[in-house]
Design a protein around this motif. Structure first.
Motif, PDB file in Angstrom:
ATOM      1  N   THR A  61      41.624  51.745  38.088  1.00 38.09           N
ATOM      2  CA  THR A  61      41.663  50.278  38.074  1.00 38.09           C
ATOM      3  C   THR A  61      40.770  49.721  36.971  1.00 38.09           C
ATOM      4  OG1 THR A  61      42.074  50.269  40.458  1.00 38.09           O
ATOM      5  CG2 THR A  61      41.342  48.201  39.476  1.00 38.09           C
ATOM      6  N   PHE A  62      39.717  50.443  36.629  1.00 36.95           N
ATOM      7  CA  PHE A  62      38.815  49.958  35.576  1.00 36.95           C
ATOM      8  C   PHE A  62      39.526  49.880  34.229  1.00 36.95           C
ATOM      9  CE2 PHE A  62      35.141  50.444  32.583  1.00 36.95           C
ATOM     10  CZ  PHE A  62      34.508  49.263  32.914  1.00 36.95           C
ATOM     11  N   LEU A  63      40.523  50.704  34.025  1.00 36.66           N
ATOM     12  CA  LEU A  63      41.312  50.641  32.788  1.00 36.66           C
ATOM     13  C   LEU A  63      41.989  49.283  32.668  1.00 36.66           C
ATOM     14  CD1 LEU A  63      42.267  52.431  30.379  1.00 36.66           C
ATOM     15  CD2 LEU A  63      44.260  52.997  31.762  1.00 36.66           C
ATOM     16  N   HIS A  64      42.564  48.803  33.755  1.00 34.27           N
ATOM     17  CA  HIS A  64      43.216  47.496  33.773  1.00 34.27           C
ATOM     18  C   HIS A  64      42.178  46.372  33.669  1.00 34.27           C
ATOM     19  CE1 HIS A  64      46.839  49.640  34.841  1.00 34.27           C
ATOM     20  NE2 HIS A  64      46.222  50.169  35.889  1.00 34.27           N
ATOM     21  N   LEU A  65      41.025  46.578  34.305  1.00 34.22           N
ATOM     22  CA  LEU A  65      39.979  45.566  34.261  1.00 34.22           C
ATOM     23  C   LEU A  65      39.454  45.377  32.840  1.00 34.22           C
ATOM     24  CD1 LEU A  65      38.133  43.583  35.714  1.00 34.22           C
ATOM     25  CD2 LEU A  65      36.566  45.492  36.176  1.00 34.22           C
ATOM     26  N   MET A  66      39.232  46.473  32.130  1.00 38.75           N
ATOM     27  CA  MET A  66      38.748  46.378  30.752  1.00 38.75           C
ATOM     28  C   MET A  66      39.733  45.614  29.883  1.00 38.75           C
ATOM     29  SD  MET A  66      36.856  49.953  29.740  1.00 38.75           S
ATOM     30  CE  MET A  66      38.257  51.010  30.110  1.00 38.75           C
ATOM     31  N   SER A  67      41.015  45.882  30.081  1.00 35.44           N
ATOM     32  CA  SER A  67      42.045  45.226  29.280  1.00 35.44           C
ATOM     33  C   SER A  67      42.046  43.717  29.516  1.00 35.44           C
ATOM     34  CB  SER A  67      43.412  45.819  29.612  1.00 35.44           C
ATOM     35  OG  SER A  67      44.437  45.123  28.923  1.00 35.44           O
ATOM     36  N   ARG A  68      42.045  43.301  30.779  1.00 34.29           N
ATOM     37  CA  ARG A  68      42.137  41.872  31.049  1.00 34.29           C
ATOM     38  C   ARG A  68      40.851  41.136  30.719  1.00 34.29           C
ATOM     39  NH1 ARG A  68      44.357  41.322  36.765  1.00 34.29           N
ATOM     40  NH2 ARG A  68      43.573  39.184  36.917  1.00 34.29           N
ATOM     41  N   LEU A  69      39.694  41.763  30.925  1.00 35.52           N
ATOM     42  CA  LEU A  69      38.441  41.105  30.573  1.00 35.52           C
ATOM     43  C   LEU A  69      38.297  40.952  29.059  1.00 35.52           C
ATOM     44  CD1 LEU A  69      35.836  42.655  33.049  1.00 35.52           C
ATOM     45  CD2 LEU A  69      37.003  40.437  33.191  1.00 35.52           C
ATOM     46  N   SER A  70      38.800  41.922  28.319  1.00 38.56           N
ATOM     47  CA  SER A  70      38.724  41.849  26.858  1.00 38.56           C
ATOM     48  C   SER A  70      39.675  40.799  26.290  1.00 38.56           C
ATOM     49  CB  SER A  70      39.044  43.221  26.247  1.00 38.56           C
ATOM     50  OG  SER A  70      38.070  44.174  26.630  1.00 38.56           O
ATOM     51  N   GLN A  71      40.655  40.383  27.077  1.00 36.97           N
ATOM     52  CA  GLN A  71      41.532  39.286  26.674  1.00 36.97           C
ATOM     53  C   GLN A  71      40.938  37.928  27.051  1.00 36.97           C
ATOM     54  OE1 GLN A  71      45.883  39.997  27.506  1.00 36.97           O
ATOM     55  NE2 GLN A  71      45.118  41.932  28.317  1.00 36.97           N
ATOM     56  N   ALA A  73      45.122  44.273  42.845  1.00 36.69           N
ATOM     57  CA  ALA A  73      45.274  42.910  42.327  1.00 36.69           C
ATOM     58  C   ALA A  73      44.202  41.985  42.901  1.00 36.69           C
ATOM     59  CB  ALA A  73      46.667  42.376  42.655  1.00 36.69           C
ATOM     60  N   ASP A  74      43.882  42.163  44.176  1.00 37.39           N
ATOM     61  CA  ASP A  74      42.831  41.363  44.801  1.00 37.39           C
ATOM     62  C   ASP A  74      41.483  41.648  44.147  1.00 37.39           C
ATOM     63  OD1 ASP A  74      44.656  40.283  46.584  1.00 37.39           O
ATOM     64  OD2 ASP A  74      44.219  41.758  48.151  1.00 37.39           O
ATOM     65  N   TYR A  75      41.232  42.922  43.909  1.00 33.11           N
ATOM     66  CA  TYR A  75      39.966  43.319  43.277  1.00 33.11           C
ATOM     67  C   TYR A  75      39.853  42.752  41.870  1.00 33.11           C
ATOM     68  CZ  TYR A  75      36.557  46.348  40.938  1.00 33.11           C
ATOM     69  OH  TYR A  75      35.502  46.823  40.192  1.00 33.11           O
ATOM     70  N   LEU A  76      40.922  42.843  41.098  1.00 33.64           N
ATOM     71  CA  LEU A  76      40.905  42.345  39.724  1.00 33.64           C
ATOM     72  C   LEU A  76      40.710  40.830  39.682  1.00 33.64           C
ATOM     73  CD1 LEU A  76      43.787  44.527  38.238  1.00 33.64           C
ATOM     74  CD2 LEU A  76      41.344  44.740  37.733  1.00 33.64           C
ATOM     75  N   ALA A  77      41.323  40.128  40.614  1.00 26.59           N
ATOM     76  CA  ALA A  77      41.163  38.670  40.678  1.00 26.59           C
ATOM     77  C   ALA A  77      39.715  38.310  40.995  1.00 26.59           C
ATOM     78  CB  ALA A  77      42.101  38.083  41.736  1.00 26.59           C
ATOM     79  N   TRP A  78      39.086  39.076  41.888  1.00 26.12           N
ATOM     80  CA  TRP A  78      37.666  38.853  42.202  1.00 26.12           C
ATOM     81  C   TRP A  78      36.791  39.098  40.974  1.00 26.12           C
ATOM     82  CZ3 TRP A  78      33.898  42.914  42.578  1.00 26.12           C
ATOM     83  CH2 TRP A  78      32.638  42.479  43.022  1.00 26.12           C
ATOM     84  N   CYS A  79      37.097  40.161  40.238  1.00 27.21           N
ATOM     85  CA  CYS A  79      36.338  40.470  39.022  1.00 27.21           C
ATOM     86  C   CYS A  79      36.470  39.356  37.987  1.00 27.21           C
ATOM     87  CB  CYS A  79      36.790  41.797  38.426  1.00 27.21           C
ATOM     88  SG  CYS A  79      36.255  43.251  39.361  1.00 27.21           S
ATOM     89  N   ASP A  80      37.674  38.798  37.862  1.00 27.49           N
ATOM     90  CA  ASP A  80      37.860  37.677  36.945  1.00 27.49           C
ATOM     91  C   ASP A  80      36.852  36.568  37.236  1.00 27.49           C
ATOM     92  OD1 ASP A  80      40.008  38.892  35.706  1.00 27.49           O
ATOM     93  OD2 ASP A  80      41.533  37.758  36.796  1.00 27.49           O
ATOM     94  N   GLU A  81      36.631  36.308  38.517  1.00 27.02           N
ATOM     95  CA  GLU A  81      35.767  35.200  38.915  1.00 27.02           C
ATOM     96  C   GLU A  81      34.301  35.476  38.651  1.00 27.02           C
ATOM     97  OE1 GLU A  81      37.031  32.621  42.413  1.00 27.02           O
ATOM     98  OE2 GLU A  81      37.732  34.605  43.046  1.00 27.02           O
TER      99      GLU A  81
END
Length: 268
Positions: A84-94, A49-57
Motif C-alpha cells: 500500500t505504501f507504493l500507492h501512497l507514495m504515488s498519490r502524495l507525490s502528486q 482505500a480507507d487508509y489512503l484517504a486517512w493519509c491524505d488528510e
C-alpha cells in the motif's frame, strides 16, 4: 504555542489545532496498514482505500504546519502486505512536492518470506513545500578511518594537500541509503514499541533538515524517539501519541527520572 511536550490525542485532530508554518521538520512514522496484524492501531481500516484517504488528510495537515523551507519525512515499506505504501507514495507525490526517497538499510533482514529475497530495508518519502529548503549535508557526514585518510592523501591528483586533508577528516557525504542497524529485542534502546526506529536514524533526519532551536513535530510519537533525538540535538519538539501505553512510555523515557517498563507487544 508550547513546545517540548507530548499531546495525547489523535494525530489528525491535534494537527488541525496547530498554527500554520511552524515546524522546520515533520518526522512521521504512521501505521503501515495491516503489516503488524496483531496490533489494533495498524488494522483499524477496512480497506486500503480507507487508509489512503486517512493519509491524505493527516499529510495535508502536516504540510500545512510545515515551514516553507522545511521537510517532511514519512516512513513506510514495501512487501506482500506492505505494498500500500507504493500507492501512497504515488498519490502524495502528486498532491505535494517530492524531494527525495531515502532507503533505510536496516543492516539485518527479517526472514519471513520463502518465495522472495529477505527484506532488509524500509523507505522514507521526503516531501517539501518549495524548492528552497533547509538542508545541511555536512551534518551527516560519515567519518573515514585513519588508514583510509592516509591512503587517499597519497593520490597525486590533489595539489592542495591541506584542503584535501580537511575534506577527508570531515568525512564523506552520506547518500540517500542510510545504513543504521534496526533495534533488536535485547537492545538497551528498545522501549516496547514493535516498530520503534533507532535513535541514530532519527538523529540523521533531524540534523540534516534543522538547526538548533528549530521545531520538529512527530504526529505518531510512539515510544518517543523523535523527541529524544530533538532534545539531544537542542531542537524544540512536539509529539502527538494516541495510545495511552506508548504515551506513558515516551513520557518516562523523556523524563529520565525512572527506568522504562517495557510494554509487551502482541507480536509473537
Amino acid at each position: 504555542m508550547k513546545f517540548n511536550r507530548i499531546i495525547q490525542g489523535d494525530a489528525l485532530a491535534e494537527l488541525k489545532k496547530l498554527p500554520a508554518s511552524v515546524a522546520q521538520a515533520i518526522i512521521a512514522d504512521p501505521p503501515y496498514f495491516n503489516v503488524l496484524e496483531n496490533e489494533a492501531w495498524d488494522t483499524q481500516w477496512k480497506t486500503a482505500a480507507d487508509y489512503l484517504a486517512w493519509c491524505d488528510e493527516w499529510v495535508a495537515e502536516s504540510m500545512r504546519v510545515l515551514r516553507d523551507d522545511g521537510l517532511a519525512f514519512i516512513f513506510g515499506q514495501l512487501g506482500k502486505r506492505e505494498h500500500t505504501f507504493l500507492h501512497l507514495m504515488s498519490r502524495l507525490s502528486q498532491q505535494h512536492q517530492f524531494h527525495d526517497l531515502i532507503i533505510w538499510d536496516r543492516a539485518v533482514g527479517y526472514d519471513e518470506r520463502r518465495d522472495s529475497f529477505t527484506p532488509q530495508y524500509e523507505m522514507i518519502l521526503v516531501l517539501r513545500k518549495s524548492d528552497d529548503v533547509k538542508f545541511n549535508k555536512d551534518a551527516v557526514r560519515i567519518p573515514y578511518d585513519a588508514a583510509t585518510i592516509d591512503l587517499y592523501l597519497r593520490d597525486k591528483r590533489y595539489k592542495d594537500k591541506d584542503a584535501r586533508r580537511a575534506h577527508l577528516e570531515s568525512g564523506k557525504f552520506a547518500t540517500n541509503i542510510l545504513r543504521v542497524p534496526s533495534l533488536k529485542g535485547i537492545s538497551k534502546e528498545k522501549c516496547g514499541h514493535p516498530s520503534q526506529k533507532p535513535l541514530n536514524l532519527i538523529d540523521k533526519l533531524i540534523a540534516c533538515s534543522t538547526n538548533a532551536g528549530d521545531l520538529v513535530i512527530d504526529p505518531f510519537l510512539g515510544s518517543g524517539t523523535t523527541a529524544a533525538a530533538a532534545k539531544k540535538l537542542k531542537r524544540k519538539w512536539l509529539g502527538i501519541e494516541k495510545d495511552a501505553s506508548y504515551f506513558k512510555i515516551a513520557k518516562r523515557r523523556l523524563s529520565a527520572k525512572a527506568p522504562i517498563t517495557k510494554r509487551k507487544s502482541s507480536i509473537p
